[in-house]
Design a protein around this motif. Structure first.
Motif, mmCIF file in Angstrom:
data_model
loop_
_atom_site.group_PDB
_atom_site.id
_atom_site.type_symbol
_atom_site.label_atom_id
_atom_site.label_comp_id
_atom_site.label_asym_id
_atom_site.label_seq_id
_atom_site.Cartn_x
_atom_site.Cartn_y
_atom_site.Cartn_z
ATOM 1 N N GLY A 140 5.710 61.872 39.953
ATOM 2 C CA GLY A 140 6.568 62.809 40.671
ATOM 3 C C GLY A 140 8.038 62.556 40.443
ATOM 4 O O GLY A 140 8.871 62.958 41.263
ATOM 5 N N VAL A 141 8.375 61.912 39.317
ATOM 6 C CA VAL A 141 9.787 61.710 38.971
ATOM 7 C C VAL A 141 10.278 63.025 38.361
ATOM 8 O O VAL A 141 9.936 63.372 37.235
ATOM 9 C CB VAL A 141 9.970 60.534 37.997
ATOM 10 N N ARG A 142 11.071 63.754 39.132
ATOM 11 C CA ARG A 142 11.487 65.103 38.729
ATOM 12 C C ARG A 142 12.626 65.090 37.718
ATOM 13 O O ARG A 142 12.738 66.010 36.900
ATOM 14 C CB ARG A 142 11.916 65.913 39.952
ATOM 15 N N ARG A 143 13.479 64.085 37.814
ATOM 16 C CA ARG A 143 14.586 63.936 36.863
ATOM 17 C C ARG A 143 14.681 62.474 36.483
ATOM 18 O O ARG A 143 14.645 61.580 37.349
ATOM 19 C CB ARG A 143 15.906 64.410 37.473
ATOM 20 N N PHE A 144 14.813 62.221 35.196
ATOM 21 C CA PHE A 144 14.912 60.855 34.686
ATOM 22 C C PHE A 144 15.841 60.861 33.482
ATOM 23 O O PHE A 144 16.216 61.924 32.968
ATOM 24 C CB PHE A 144 13.527 60.305 34.325
ATOM 25 N N THR A 145 16.231 59.692 33.047
ATOM 26 C CA THR A 145 17.219 59.558 31.978
ATOM 27 C C THR A 145 16.575 58.973 30.725
ATOM 28 O O THR A 145 15.465 58.437 30.761
ATOM 29 C CB THR A 145 18.371 58.651 32.430
ATOM 30 N N ALA A 146 17.285 59.075 29.610
ATOM 31 C CA ALA A 146 16.869 58.452 28.354
ATOM 32 C C ALA A 146 17.959 57.470 27.946
ATOM 33 O O ALA A 146 18.648 57.657 26.941
ATOM 34 C CB ALA A 146 16.630 59.504 27.271
ATOM 35 N N LEU A 147 18.129 56.442 28.766
ATOM 36 C CA LEU A 147 19.231 55.513 28.530
ATOM 37 C C LEU A 147 18.990 54.679 27.278
ATOM 38 O O LEU A 147 17.935 54.072 27.106
ATOM 39 C CB LEU A 147 19.410 54.587 29.742
ATOM 40 N N ALA A 148 19.982 54.680 26.421
ATOM 41 C CA ALA A 148 19.969 53.859 25.215
ATOM 42 C C ALA A 148 21.268 53.080 25.168
ATOM 43 O O ALA A 148 22.247 53.440 25.838
ATOM 44 C CB ALA A 148 19.827 54.742 23.969
ATOM 45 N N TYR A 149 21.300 52.017 24.401
ATOM 46 C CA TYR A 149 22.525 51.221 24.287
ATOM 47 C C TYR A 149 22.535 50.520 22.939
ATOM 48 O O TYR A 149 21.501 50.101 22.421
ATOM 49 C CB TYR A 149 22.642 50.208 25.430
ATOM 50 N N ALA A 150 23.719 50.457 22.363
ATOM 51 C CA ALA A 150 23.890 49.861 21.036
ATOM 52 C C ALA A 150 24.249 48.386 21.153
ATOM 53 O O ALA A 150 24.963 47.983 22.069
ATOM 54 C CB ALA A 150 24.984 50.608 20.281
ATOM 55 N N HIS A 151 23.780 47.581 20.203
ATOM 56 C CA HIS A 151 24.149 46.166 20.184
ATOM 57 C C HIS A 151 25.024 45.817 18.979
ATOM 58 O O HIS A 151 25.373 44.657 18.776
ATOM 59 C CB HIS A 151 22.898 45.272 20.199
ATOM 60 N N ARG A 152 25.380 46.828 18.197
ATOM 61 C CA ARG A 152 26.297 46.614 17.079
ATOM 62 C C ARG A 152 26.907 47.962 16.688
ATOM 63 O O ARG A 152 26.392 49.024 17.068
ATOM 64 C CB ARG A 152 25.581 45.978 15.893
ATOM 65 N N PRO A 153 28.002 47.930 15.911
ATOM 66 C CA PRO A 153 28.621 49.195 15.490
ATOM 67 C C PRO A 153 27.663 50.037 14.653
ATOM 68 O O PRO A 153 26.745 49.530 14.006
ATOM 69 C CB PRO A 153 29.820 48.725 14.654
ATOM 70 N N GLY A 154 27.889 51.343 14.677
ATOM 71 C CA GLY A 154 27.140 52.252 13.834
ATOM 72 C C GLY A 154 25.821 52.724 14.405
ATOM 73 O O GLY A 154 25.093 53.472 13.728
ATOM 74 N N MET A 155 25.483 52.325 15.621
ATOM 75 C CA MET A 155 24.205 52.706 16.233
ATOM 76 C C MET A 155 24.338 53.811 17.270
ATOM 77 O O MET A 155 23.418 54.613 17.460
ATOM 78 C CB MET A 155 23.560 51.492 16.915
ATOM 79 N N ALA A 156 25.449 53.826 17.990
ATOM 80 C CA ALA A 156 25.547 54.643 19.197
ATOM 81 C C ALA A 156 25.379 56.131 18.920
ATOM 82 O O ALA A 156 24.716 56.843 19.689
ATOM 83 C CB ALA A 156 26.876 54.377 19.896
ATOM 84 N N ALA A 157 25.954 56.623 17.835
ATOM 85 C CA ALA A 157 25.883 58.064 17.564
ATOM 86 C C ALA A 157 24.442 58.509 17.363
ATOM 87 O O ALA A 157 24.021 59.551 17.898
ATOM 88 C CB ALA A 157 26.732 58.413 16.345
ATOM 89 N N ASP A 158 23.658 57.741 16.608
ATOM 90 C CA ASP A 158 22.263 58.111 16.374
ATOM 91 C C ASP A 158 21.445 58.027 17.663
ATOM 92 O O ASP A 158 20.562 58.869 17.903
ATOM 93 C CB ASP A 158 21.645 57.205 15.309
ATOM 94 N N LEU A 159 21.720 57.024 18.490
ATOM 95 C CA LEU A 159 21.001 56.902 19.751
ATOM 96 C C LEU A 159 21.317 58.076 20.677
ATOM 97 O O LEU A 159 20.429 58.602 21.360
ATOM 98 C CB LEU A 159 21.352 55.576 20.428
ATOM 99 N N THR A 160 22.559 58.489 20.687
ATOM 100 C CA THR A 160 22.932 59.657 21.484
ATOM 101 C C THR A 160 22.232 60.910 20.976
ATOM 102 O O THR A 160 21.724 61.724 21.764
ATOM 103 C CB THR A 160 24.453 59.841 21.473
ATOM 104 N N ASP A 161 22.181 61.072 19.652
ATOM 105 C CA ASP A 161 21.478 62.228 19.089
ATOM 106 C C ASP A 161 20.017 62.241 19.544
ATOM 107 O O ASP A 161 19.487 63.286 19.938
ATOM 108 C CB ASP A 161 21.538 62.205 17.561
ATOM 109 N N PHE A 162 19.361 61.075 19.490
ATOM 110 C CA PHE A 162 17.962 60.996 19.907
ATOM 111 C C PHE A 162 17.818 61.402 21.374
ATOM 112 O O PHE A 162 16.932 62.200 21.727
ATOM 113 C CB PHE A 162 17.425 59.574 19.707
#
Length: 311
Positions: A84-106
């Motif tokens: 019954g979780v009506r709203r949830f997040t897809a939290l991602a986090y980068a541990h090095r440069p060059g990752m964040a943009a792709d994780l956000t796209d996903f």
């Protein structure tokens, strides 16, 4: 497999809540469901690497941490909906440069395909970070996540200053793991790092992950100073956390003071117990002084999340 290890079963403790009991639990409170601000969805290859790190009790984990919901993405989505979780997040986090943009796209692609997933994004202190965050906001991001412990950076890095200003102006919440649990990282974790950001951007909607464990009191003090600071319940009060970083009884009255700024988080699927145990742990606060009653639970499990990330 023992019963306690099976997702959705009771743990064997008297009166323990199982996943199958969760819908009746929130219905008893008169809620339409749950809103969880702290859940994780990652690209499959990265998620498996994260699970492997947990399996090895790696240096940033610090103790055995079995993953309860080690299933494919469709099964994990189905589990949240069964709960019954009506709203949830897809939290991602980068541990090095060059990752964040792709994780956000996903994460944004997932939200486009699954409307109950809140459009989520992340960033990292690197060249071009402001443009990445502007792009994510333009594409509808409604929550961000960063992890100073895993990422190994100071929130006060100059390259992030315009990002904090942009997010403060946009009133978009940022779930920030900057507490020193489960394992501190000198120079990167601790309440002083977030306070430095908030002094420059007092309107930032910061959601302190894990209630700031183990610096609970210090992060609650930040909530007193800065009216847009929230704290999520992720893993707090569970048996797993209480073994190593118990929440001080003397601070329980502070939770009542900030009823409108404590929000449900779980860390699903990367939790070493059934999802229901997080709710059970919160309900146990009704039997301590001061008693955090059903109104408090309704605010934490629905109203505050609705205000931050919508329905």
């Amino acid at each position: 497999m023992k019963e306690a290890e099976v997702p959705g079963t009771r743990t064997g403790r008297p009166g323990a809540l199982g996943d199958g009991d969760v819908p009746a639990w929130w219905q008893r409170l008169g809620l339409p469901g749950l809103i969880d601000i702290h859940t994780h969805f990652l690209p499959e290859r990265m998620l498996r690497r994260v699970w492997a790190h947990f399996d090895e009790a790696g240096p940033l984990v610090g103790r055995p941490w079995p993953i309860t919901y080690r299933t494919d993405q469709d099964s994990r989505l189905a589990r949240l909906r069964q709960l019954g979780v009506r709203r949830f997040t897809a939290l991602a986090y980068a541990h090095r440069p060059g990752m964040a943009a792709d994780l956000t796209d996903f994460a944004l692609d997932l939200a486009a395909a699954e409307p109950d997933c809140v459009p989520s994004a992340t960033f990292y202190p690197e060249d071009g970070v402001l443009g990445q965050v502007e792009s994510a906001l333009h594409r509808g991001a409604r929550v961000f996540k960063i992890h100073a412990q895993v990422g190994g950076f100071d929130l006060r890095e100059p390259v992030l200053d315009p990002v904090w200003g942009l997010l403060a102006d946009a009133a978009v919440p940022v779930v920030v793991h900057v507490g020193s649990g489960p394992v501190p990282r000198a120079g990167f974790t601790g309440p002083d790092k977030l306070e430095g950001v908030l002094r420059r951007h007092p309107g930032l909607t910061a959601v302190v992950a894990h209630l700031g464990t183990p610096e609970y009191g210090e992060f609650l003090a930040l909530a007193e100073k800065f009216p847009r600071v929230h704290l999520d319940t992720t893993m707090a009060f569970t048996d797993f956390f209480e073994e190593v970083a118990p929440f001080p009884a003397r601070l329980l009255p502070r939770l009542a003071e900030f009823t409108d700024r404590i929000v449900l988080g779980s860390d699903f699927p990367n939790i070493p117990y059934p999802y229901a145990h997080q709710l059970e742990a919160l309900e146990r606060l009704r039997y301590k002084e001061p008693r955090l009653d059903d109104d408090w639970l309704r605010a934490v499990c629905w109203a505050n999340g609705e205000r931050l990330i919508g329905t």
